[in-house]
Design a protein around this motif. Structure first.
Motif, PDB file in Angstrom:
ATOM      1  N   ILE A  20       5.531   9.026  20.010  1.00 32.73           N
ATOM      2  CA  ILE A  20       6.348  10.049  20.900  1.00 32.73           C
ATOM      3  C   ILE A  20       7.511  10.009  20.299  1.00 32.73           C
ATOM      4  CG2 ILE A  20       7.405  10.851  22.932  1.00 32.73           C
ATOM      5  CD1 ILE A  20       4.853   9.473  24.305  1.00 32.73           C
ATOM      6  N   PHE A  21       8.016  11.288  19.644  1.00 33.90           N
ATOM      7  CA  PHE A  21       9.282  11.564  19.280  1.00 33.90           C
ATOM      8  C   PHE A  21      10.106  12.522  20.556  1.00 33.90           C
ATOM      9  CE2 PHE A  21       7.328  11.957  14.705  1.00 33.90           C
ATOM     10  CZ  PHE A  21       8.003  10.883  14.367  1.00 33.90           C
ATOM     11  N   LEU A  22      11.226  12.136  20.548  1.00 37.17           N
ATOM     12  CA  LEU A  22      12.407  13.005  21.406  1.00 37.17           C
ATOM     13  C   LEU A  22      13.243  13.454  20.386  1.00 37.17           C
ATOM     14  CD1 LEU A  22      12.555  11.187  24.863  1.00 37.17           C
ATOM     15  CD2 LEU A  22      10.957  13.067  24.352  1.00 37.17           C
ATOM     16  N   THR A  23      13.680  14.640  20.528  1.00 40.53           N
ATOM     17  CA  THR A  23      14.558  15.372  19.462  1.00 40.53           C
ATOM     18  C   THR A  23      15.635  15.680  20.160  1.00 40.53           C
ATOM     19  OG1 THR A  23      13.682  17.711  20.192  1.00 40.53           O
ATOM     20  CG2 THR A  23      12.832  16.241  17.978  1.00 40.53           C
ATOM     21  N   LYS A  24      16.819  15.532  19.523  1.00 42.75           N
ATOM     22  CA  LYS A  24      18.352  15.727  20.133  1.00 42.75           C
ATOM     23  C   LYS A  24      19.014  17.084  19.527  1.00 42.75           C
ATOM     24  CE  LYS A  24      19.419  10.871  20.549  1.00 42.75           C
ATOM     25  NZ  LYS A  24      20.270   9.725  20.100  1.00 42.75           N
ATOM     26  N   ASP A  25      18.412  17.015  18.147  1.00 43.72           N
ATOM     27  CA  ASP A  25      18.840  18.618  17.731  1.00 43.72           C
ATOM     28  C   ASP A  25      17.965  18.497  16.574  1.00 43.72           C
ATOM     29  OD1 ASP A  25      20.244  17.138  15.552  1.00 43.72           O
ATOM     30  OD2 ASP A  25      22.062  17.046  16.704  1.00 43.72           O
ATOM     31  N   ARG A  26      18.315  19.811  15.613  1.00 42.10           N
ATOM     32  CA  ARG A  26      17.637  19.973  14.349  1.00 42.10           C
ATOM     33  C   ARG A  26      17.492  18.786  13.286  1.00 42.10           C
ATOM     34  NH1 ARG A  26      15.526  24.952  13.984  1.00 42.10           N
ATOM     35  NH2 ARG A  26      15.145  24.533  11.625  1.00 42.10           N
ATOM     36  N   LYS A 242      47.101  17.752  15.524  1.00 36.07           N
ATOM     37  CA  LYS A 242      46.479  18.460  14.437  1.00 36.07           C
ATOM     38  C   LYS A 242      44.835  18.695  14.329  1.00 36.07           C
ATOM     39  CE  LYS A 242      50.198  17.160  11.176  1.00 36.07           C
ATOM     40  NZ  LYS A 242      50.362  16.557   9.925  1.00 36.07           N
ATOM     41  N   VAL A 243      44.368  19.773  14.369  1.00 37.81           N
ATOM     42  CA  VAL A 243      43.098  20.014  14.583  1.00 37.81           C
ATOM     43  C   VAL A 243      42.519  20.821  13.250  1.00 37.81           C
ATOM     44  CG1 VAL A 243      41.162  21.094  15.956  1.00 37.81           C
ATOM     45  CG2 VAL A 243      43.147  20.429  17.111  1.00 37.81           C
ATOM     46  N   SER A 244      41.339  20.178  12.966  1.00 33.61           N
ATOM     47  CA  SER A 244      40.588  21.021  11.947  1.00 33.61           C
ATOM     48  C   SER A 244      39.113  21.142  12.327  1.00 33.61           C
ATOM     49  CB  SER A 244      40.420  20.251  10.494  1.00 33.61           C
ATOM     50  OG  SER A 244      40.021  18.948  10.676  1.00 33.61           O
ATOM     51  N   GLY A 245      38.510  22.079  12.236  1.00 33.63           N
ATOM     52  CA  GLY A 245      37.084  22.561  12.706  1.00 33.63           C
ATOM     53  C   GLY A 245      37.124  23.300  14.021  1.00 33.63           C
ATOM     54  N   VAL A 246      35.872  23.417  14.525  1.00 32.21           N
ATOM     55  CA  VAL A 246      35.659  24.286  15.526  1.00 32.21           C
ATOM     56  C   VAL A 246      35.501  23.378  16.876  1.00 32.21           C
ATOM     57  CG1 VAL A 246      34.189  26.004  16.906  1.00 32.21           C
ATOM     58  CG2 VAL A 246      34.737  26.247  14.432  1.00 32.21           C
ATOM     59  N   LEU A 247      36.166  23.080  17.869  1.00 32.95           N
ATOM     60  CA  LEU A 247      35.996  22.287  19.067  1.00 32.95           C
ATOM     61  C   LEU A 247      35.071  22.765  20.079  1.00 32.95           C
ATOM     62  CD1 LEU A 247      39.832  20.996  19.584  1.00 32.95           C
ATOM     63  CD2 LEU A 247      37.950  20.178  18.013  1.00 32.95           C
ATOM     64  N   VAL A 283      36.563  18.002  12.988  1.00 38.02           N
ATOM     65  CA  VAL A 283      35.183  18.071  13.190  1.00 38.02           C
ATOM     66  C   VAL A 283      34.228  18.617  11.862  1.00 38.02           C
ATOM     67  CG1 VAL A 283      33.532  19.574  14.615  1.00 38.02           C
ATOM     68  CG2 VAL A 283      35.641  18.980  15.476  1.00 38.02           C
ATOM     69  N   THR A 284      33.395  17.911  11.658  1.00 40.84           N
ATOM     70  CA  THR A 284      32.628  18.232  10.528  1.00 40.84           C
ATOM     71  C   THR A 284      30.962  18.715  10.998  1.00 40.84           C
ATOM     72  OG1 THR A 284      31.540  16.004   9.910  1.00 40.84           O
ATOM     73  CG2 THR A 284      33.753  16.838   8.940  1.00 40.84           C
ATOM     74  N   HIS A 285      30.306  18.956  10.036  1.00 41.09           N
ATOM     75  CA  HIS A 285      28.991  19.568  10.464  1.00 41.09           C
ATOM     76  C   HIS A 285      28.048  18.122  10.941  1.00 41.09           C
ATOM     77  CE1 HIS A 285      28.135  17.933   6.360  1.00 41.09           C
ATOM     78  NE2 HIS A 285      26.823  17.440   6.661  1.00 41.09           N
ATOM     79  N   SER A 286      28.581  17.009  10.754  1.00 40.95           N
ATOM     80  CA  SER A 286      27.961  15.810  11.094  1.00 40.95           C
ATOM     81  C   SER A 286      28.388  14.963  11.978  1.00 40.95           C
ATOM     82  CB  SER A 286      27.615  14.956   9.808  1.00 40.95           C
ATOM     83  OG  SER A 286      28.619  14.409   8.935  1.00 40.95           O
ATOM     84  N   ARG A 341      35.012   7.572  15.588  1.00 37.88           N
ATOM     85  CA  ARG A 341      34.130   8.555  14.883  1.00 37.88           C
ATOM     86  C   ARG A 341      32.598   8.869  15.872  1.00 37.88           C
ATOM     87  NH1 ARG A 341      34.427  10.371   9.861  1.00 37.88           N
ATOM     88  NH2 ARG A 341      35.926   8.814   9.291  1.00 37.88           N
ATOM     89  N   LEU A 342      32.240  10.008  16.123  1.00 37.23           N
ATOM     90  CA  LEU A 342      31.207  10.294  16.853  1.00 37.23           C
ATOM     91  C   LEU A 342      30.256  10.955  16.095  1.00 37.23           C
ATOM     92  CD1 LEU A 342      32.822  10.847  20.456  1.00 37.23           C
ATOM     93  CD2 LEU A 342      31.912   8.828  19.773  1.00 37.23           C
ATOM     94  N   PRO A 343      29.015  10.694  16.371  1.00 40.73           N
ATOM     95  CA  PRO A 343      28.117  11.739  15.592  1.00 40.73           C
ATOM     96  C   PRO A 343      27.941  13.162  16.366  1.00 40.73           C
ATOM     97  CG  PRO A 343      26.942  10.112  17.150  1.00 40.73           C
ATOM     98  CD  PRO A 343      28.088   9.682  17.002  1.00 40.73           C
ATOM     99  N   TYR A 344      27.725  14.079  15.569  1.00 37.15           N
ATOM    100  CA  TYR A 344      27.829  15.634  16.074  1.00 37.15           C
ATOM    101  C   TYR A 344      26.569  16.300  15.734  1.00 37.15           C
ATOM    102  CZ  TYR A 344      30.065  20.201  16.988  1.00 37.15           C
ATOM    103  OH  TYR A 344      30.209  21.534  17.332  1.00 37.15           O
TER     104      TYR A 344
END
Length: 344
Positions: A20-26, A242-247, A283-286, A341-344
């Motif tokens: 069984i797979f459970l998915t968190k995102d794509r 200082k912020v970079s990326g979309v919060l 914030v990055t894509h990952s 560092r947290l996964p996104y």
């Protein structure tokens, strides 16, 4: 629950193995249950089931998998059978069915049998029936968890209100009384005593307000940055942010980032001996990078010993629970830098 359910399914049907797979995102999936896997699939902690992509997950993410289906070719099984462990189980194909409740989708149930390349319509109908029951059970568990979390929030809010309405007001009254005592007496020792009471009570009042914030963070409804700024102002700290990326985070990630920053700011106020700090959020894509820096007293970091405070340990526990990491760079007289560092 899913592991036990999968075991029961295999015991009561002609299917012999399953996962069984459970998915968190794509981008992410997790194998949460597996039973009677052949050696080729179970080797290296189910490496071929946990890494990479495959047809069934791709179709699932693209909303093209709506019912139980035969998998003509399975990339995971093909790669596993080419691996180091010789596979003699006869598992070459599998059937798959989405786990869902209404429009909410949770993951996939995959089953297989030796020397079977195609399952009958009756097998697939049975698989859909099982998946419906599992999807409904997952939904009930999630609803129960949400109710528990809501009850916890309500209890925290109640405690915060009680502390504000009782202890907080009493401390404020003691502060006013001690201030009046300073003015009413002409004796130096008495004045000094009242001043000491006033200072201690003011310190306790600040600690109480910080505790209330921990129970019921203010400002998160208007965004993470506003909450951080409000908490720092309450502590008497000035921030350079200082912020970079979309919060744009889930409520769980947003509150976790606030709690981590809150603990770091508490340490700065109590131990660093400075009133300014730098905060960087990238914030990055990952992933999400959170950096809190100060130029205060610092401390000696030794990875071979336990962490120097419960606050730092709680930060490590919180980030670990989210699949992230936290590190410290510090030295006596050279300030402290905390990197989360947290996964996104």
């Amino acid at each position: 629950m899913l592991q036990l359910a999968l075991k029961k399914v295999l015991a009561g049907t002609t299917f012999e193995t399953g996962w069984i797979f459970l998915t968190k995102d794509r981008r992410k999936h997790e194998i949460v249950a597996q039973e009677n896997l052949p050696a080729s699939l179970s080797q290296n902690a189910c490496h071929y089931l946990t890494k990479g992509g495959c047809w069934c997950l791709t179709k699932f993410h693209n909303n093209e998998l709506e019912k139980a289906s035969n998998i003509i070719e399975c990339q995971r099984i093909e790669l596993a059978n080419k691996g180091e462990d010789t596979d003699e189980s006869g598992i070459t194909h599998h059937a798959t069915v989405p786990l869902q409740s209404g429009q909410e989708r949770f993951g996939l149930l995959n089953v297989a049998s030796p020397n079977t390349v195609r399952f009958s319509d009756n097998d697939l109908a049975l698989l859909e029936s099982v998946a419906f029951q599992l999807g409904s059970a997952i939904k009930r568990i999630l609803l129960t968890k949400q109710e528990q979390e809501m009850a916890l929030v309500q209890e925290r809010n109640r405690l915060a209100r009680d502390l504000h309405d009782s202890v907080n007001q009493l401390l404020f009254s003691v502060t006013l009384t001690s201030r009046a005592g300073v003015e009413m007496s002409d004796e130096v020792m008495v004045k000094d005593t009242f001043r000491e009471i006033q200072n201690l009570t003011q310190e306790a009042l600040t600690e109480m307000r910080a505790l209330i914030w921990q129970l019921r963070p203010k400002g998160l409804e208007t965004g993470l940055l506003e909450a951080i700024k409000g908490y720092a102002e309450m502590l008497g700290l000035k921030l350079n942010i200082k912020v970079s990326g979309v919060l744009q985070f889930s409520s769980k990630i947003e509150e976790s980032l606030f709690r981590l920053t809150q603990e770091a700011l508490n340490n700065i106020r109590k131990h660093a001996g400075v009133t300014t700090a730098d905060i960087i959020i990238r914030v990055t894509h990952s992933d999400i990078l959170l950096v809190i820096k100060d130029e205060g007293r610092g401390f000696s970091v030794d990875s071979s010993v336990v962490l120097p405070s419960l606050g730092l340990q709680s930060m490590r526990d919180r980030t670990t629970d989210l699949g992230g990491t936290v590190d410290w760079v510090s030295d006596i007289g050279k300030g402290t830098e905390i990197l989360v560092r947290l996964p996104y």
